[in-house]
Design a protein around this motif. Structure first.
Motif, PDB file in Angstrom:
ATOM      1  N   ASP A   9       0.814  -1.211   0.000  1.00  0.00           N
ATOM      2  CA  ASP A   9       0.000   0.000   0.000  1.00  0.00           C
ATOM      3  C   ASP A   9       0.851   1.265   0.000  1.00  0.00           C
ATOM      4  O   ASP A   9       0.397   2.321  -0.463  1.00  0.00           O
ATOM      5  CB  ASP A   9      -0.924   0.015   1.225  1.00  0.00           C
ATOM      6  CG  ASP A   9      -2.022  -1.044   1.133  1.00  0.00           C
ATOM      7  OD1 ASP A   9      -2.182  -1.641   0.053  1.00  0.00           O
ATOM      8  OD2 ASP A   9      -2.698  -1.281   2.155  1.00  0.00           O
ATOM      9  N   ALA A  10       2.088   1.163   0.494  1.00  0.00           N
ATOM     10  CA  ALA A  10       2.999   2.310   0.516  1.00  0.00           C
ATOM     11  C   ALA A  10       3.626   2.574  -0.854  1.00  0.00           C
ATOM     12  O   ALA A  10       4.347   3.571  -1.025  1.00  0.00           O
ATOM     13  CB  ALA A  10       4.092   2.096   1.551  1.00  0.00           C
ATOM     14  N   GLY A  11       3.358   1.682  -1.819  1.00  0.00           N
ATOM     15  CA  GLY A  11       3.833   1.927  -3.178  1.00  0.00           C
ATOM     16  C   GLY A  11       5.003   1.089  -3.627  1.00  0.00           C
ATOM     17  O   GLY A  11       5.568   1.333  -4.691  1.00  0.00           O
ATOM     18  N   GLN A  12       5.380   0.087  -2.836  1.00  0.00           N
ATOM     19  CA  GLN A  12       6.470  -0.802  -3.240  1.00  0.00           C
ATOM     20  C   GLN A  12       5.901  -2.164  -3.623  1.00  0.00           C
ATOM     21  O   GLN A  12       5.066  -2.717  -2.901  1.00  0.00           O
ATOM     22  CB  GLN A  12       7.482  -0.979  -2.108  1.00  0.00           C
ATOM     23  CG  GLN A  12       8.706  -1.806  -2.509  1.00  0.00           C
ATOM     24  CD  GLN A  12       9.759  -1.829  -1.425  1.00  0.00           C
ATOM     25  OE1 GLN A  12       9.612  -2.484  -0.409  1.00  0.00           O
ATOM     26  NE2 GLN A  12      10.840  -1.078  -1.634  1.00  0.00           N
ATOM     27  N   SER A  13       6.358  -2.700  -4.747  1.00  0.00           N
ATOM     28  CA  SER A  13       5.925  -4.032  -5.171  1.00  0.00           C
ATOM     29  C   SER A  13       6.778  -5.085  -4.489  1.00  0.00           C
ATOM     30  O   SER A  13       8.004  -4.939  -4.395  1.00  0.00           O
ATOM     31  CB  SER A  13       6.045  -4.176  -6.682  1.00  0.00           C
ATOM     32  OG  SER A  13       5.159  -3.291  -7.347  1.00  0.00           O
ATOM     33  N   THR A 279       9.216   1.479  -6.239  1.00  0.00           N
ATOM     34  CA  THR A 279      10.303   0.512  -6.371  1.00  0.00           C
ATOM     35  C   THR A 279       9.727  -0.889  -6.216  1.00  0.00           C
ATOM     36  O   THR A 279       8.551  -1.082  -5.912  1.00  0.00           O
ATOM     37  CB  THR A 279      11.400   0.720  -5.305  1.00  0.00           C
ATOM     38  OG1 THR A 279      10.839   0.517  -3.999  1.00  0.00           O
ATOM     39  CG2 THR A 279      12.020   2.099  -5.395  1.00  0.00           C
ATOM     40  N   ILE A 280      10.608  -1.874  -6.429  1.00  0.00           N
ATOM     41  CA  ILE A 280      10.269  -3.284  -6.259  1.00  0.00           C
ATOM     42  C   ILE A 280      11.281  -3.879  -5.288  1.00  0.00           C
ATOM     43  O   ILE A 280      12.470  -3.538  -5.343  1.00  0.00           O
ATOM     44  CB  ILE A 280      10.338  -4.042  -7.599  1.00  0.00           C
ATOM     45  CG1 ILE A 280       9.367  -3.444  -8.622  1.00  0.00           C
ATOM     46  CG2 ILE A 280      10.059  -5.528  -7.409  1.00  0.00           C
ATOM     47  CD1 ILE A 280       9.678  -3.851 -10.064  1.00  0.00           C
ATOM     48  N   ASN A 281      10.846  -4.764  -4.411  1.00  0.00           N
ATOM     49  CA  ASN A 281      11.771  -5.540  -3.595  1.00  0.00           C
ATOM     50  C   ASN A 281      11.524  -7.006  -3.906  1.00  0.00           C
ATOM     51  O   ASN A 281      10.433  -7.523  -3.660  1.00  0.00           O
ATOM     52  CB  ASN A 281      11.558  -5.271  -2.100  1.00  0.00           C
ATOM     53  CG  ASN A 281      12.670  -5.854  -1.236  1.00  0.00           C
ATOM     54  OD1 ASN A 281      13.174  -6.940  -1.515  1.00  0.00           O
ATOM     55  ND2 ASN A 281      13.057  -5.130  -0.203  1.00  0.00           N
ATOM     56  N   THR A 282      12.526  -7.673  -4.486  1.00  0.00           N
ATOM     57  CA  THR A 282      12.392  -9.105  -4.739  1.00  0.00           C
ATOM     58  C   THR A 282      13.152  -9.828  -3.650  1.00  0.00           C
ATOM     59  O   THR A 282      14.353  -9.622  -3.476  1.00  0.00           O
ATOM     60  CB  THR A 282      12.875  -9.491  -6.151  1.00  0.00           C
ATOM     61  OG1 THR A 282      12.674 -10.897  -6.349  1.00  0.00           O
ATOM     62  CG2 THR A 282      14.329  -9.164  -6.393  1.00  0.00           C
ATOM     63  N   MET A 283      12.455 -10.650  -2.880  1.00  0.00           N
ATOM     64  CA  MET A 283      13.056 -11.227  -1.682  1.00  0.00           C
ATOM     65  C   MET A 283      12.950 -12.747  -1.678  1.00  0.00           C
ATOM     66  O   MET A 283      11.995 -13.316  -2.222  1.00  0.00           O
ATOM     67  CB  MET A 283      12.410 -10.637  -0.433  1.00  0.00           C
ATOM     68  CG  MET A 283      10.911 -10.766  -0.344  1.00  0.00           C
ATOM     69  SD  MET A 283      10.190  -9.799   1.025  1.00  0.00           S
ATOM     70  CE  MET A 283      10.013  -8.182   0.251  1.00  0.00           C
ATOM     71  N   PRO A 284      13.945 -13.413  -1.072  1.00  0.00           N
ATOM     72  CA  PRO A 284      13.872 -14.871  -0.938  1.00  0.00           C
ATOM     73  C   PRO A 284      12.631 -15.275  -0.148  1.00  0.00           C
ATOM     74  O   PRO A 284      12.070 -14.479   0.615  1.00  0.00           O
ATOM     75  CB  PRO A 284      15.147 -15.229  -0.169  1.00  0.00           C
ATOM     76  CG  PRO A 284      16.062 -14.062  -0.340  1.00  0.00           C
ATOM     77  CD  PRO A 284      15.184 -12.861  -0.482  1.00  0.00           C
TER      78      PRO A 284
END
Length: 363
Positions: A9-13, A279-284
């Motif tokens: 909701d804060a705008g980060q995928s 931005t996007i955060n791709t995480m394990p």
């Protein structure tokens, strides 16, 4: 509200930095999409090497594609998984007008320093997959910049991987913009999407034990904050605004390598520190689950409040040569993927021979 939903909701995928066939078959990926706000997925040779070594989920497909060379066999297996994942993300992709809902497949790591073969393979994989929401991953090495520009010009969506610094990010962004500008000059649509993946935690691993304790686990975040500032400045530039006015998407900055490698640090350290709009955060998978369980969304990164400059200056005073280390990390990252690629192909070869030996009448 769950932290994953709050971050979304804060705008980060939130993207998942893994894929396995089991995850597709047992409903875990659907669960992450439905309940943990996951809107995309990335893969790399290390991820597939680990997936292939875990159980026998790929055995039937390995036999079905056994007439192919090992490289082609791997890409067939990967595209089977990614096609299923892409279908799950397709509603998100459509709803966001192509800004989100992507999966990613990397070209052979053996091509990281060879632009022409990279261009050819990127185009071939894109055509073979036929998926509207598949990024082809190309390393942002100096030779890779040409492949990125040419691939974008050819209309191939690109995830630029193995970026480690603001300078490397800006070079990759420039290659993307050049590809779009050439498309406009040729009367082609500039609607070709891209993300730029900045690797974060490997910075801190590289200087572990070499800097004062107060600087522990702060280098990757400082580099990321500095890059985020450059990202925002570029988005507001006349060059990008002109392209956007013609219908071009903005290349999105993606945080990669956000799992915590230091066991003494909080397992959500990088996710919480790099909560940033657009931005996007791709995480394990483990990091995603940890953040869903006990993560916190605090102050977001802003355009005008920065500690990164002073923190980076402290690292320089401690003897860290940032530009040289960025280049070293990129080389080591490329070498690591080559190692995983060779391991993956060896695993496929061994598994194929074993499966042939198990068939009735085989000798």
């Amino acid at each position: 509200m769950m932290a994953t939903q709050a971050l979304h909701d804060a705008g980060q995928s939130l993207w998942l930095d893994t894929i396995t066939r089991e995850m597709l078959e047992d409903g875990r990926l659907e669960h992450y999409i439905r309940d943990l706000s996951v809107t995309g997925l990335t893969s790399n040779p290390t991820i597939f090497d680990q997936a292939l070594r875990r159980g026998h989920a790929y055995d039937a497909s390995i036999l079905a594609w056994q007439s192919h060379g090992l490289d082609d066999l791997f890409f067939q297996l990967a595209l089977e998984d990614l096609s299923r994942a892409a279908a799950l993300f397709q509603p998100i992709h459509q709803r966001t007008g192509g800004r989100d809902g992507w999966v990613s497949l990397e070209v052979s790591p053996l091509l990281a320093w060879l632009p022409e073969p990279t261009i050819h393979q990127a185009s071939s994989l894109h055509e073979q997959a036929g998926l509207p929401n598949l990024f082809i991953k190309i390393p942002g090495t100096p030779p890779g910049l040409k492949a990125i520009e040419e691939s974008i010009f050819a209309g191939v969506p690109i995830n630029v991987t193995l970026l480690f610094s603001m300078e490397q990010y800006l070079a990759a962004a420039d290659a993307y913009l050049k590809g779009l500008e050439r498309r406009l000059e040729e009367g082609l649509s500039p609607e070709v999407h891209s993300v730029a993946s900045l690797f974060v935690s490997r910075w801190d691993k590289a200087v572990e034990g070499q800097v004062p304790e107060p600087l522990r686990n702060r280098l990757g975040i400082a580099v990321a904050e500095r890059t985020y500032r450059a990202y925002n400045e570029l988005r507001e530039s006349a060059r990008v605004r002109r392209l956007v006015s013609e219908g071009a998407p903005v290349q999105t900055l993606l945080w990669a390598s956000t799992g915590t490698k230091d066991p003494s640090a909080r397992d959500t350290h990088y996710v919480e520190a790099l909560a940033a709009p657009d931005t996007i955060n791709t995480m394990p998978e483990g990091t995603l689950l940890a953040f869903a369980d006990h993560g916190q969304v605090g102050p977001l990164l802003t355009h005008d409040e920065w500690e990164s400059d002073s923190v980076l200056e402290e690292f320089k005073m401690a003897g860290v040569e940032l530009d040289g280390l960025a280049a070293q990390l990129q080389r080591e990252g490329a070498d690591s993927f080559v190692k995983s690629w060779n391991s993956l192909l060896a695993c496929l070869s061994e598994r194929l021979e074993g499966l042939k030996g198990e068939r009735p009448g085989a000798h």
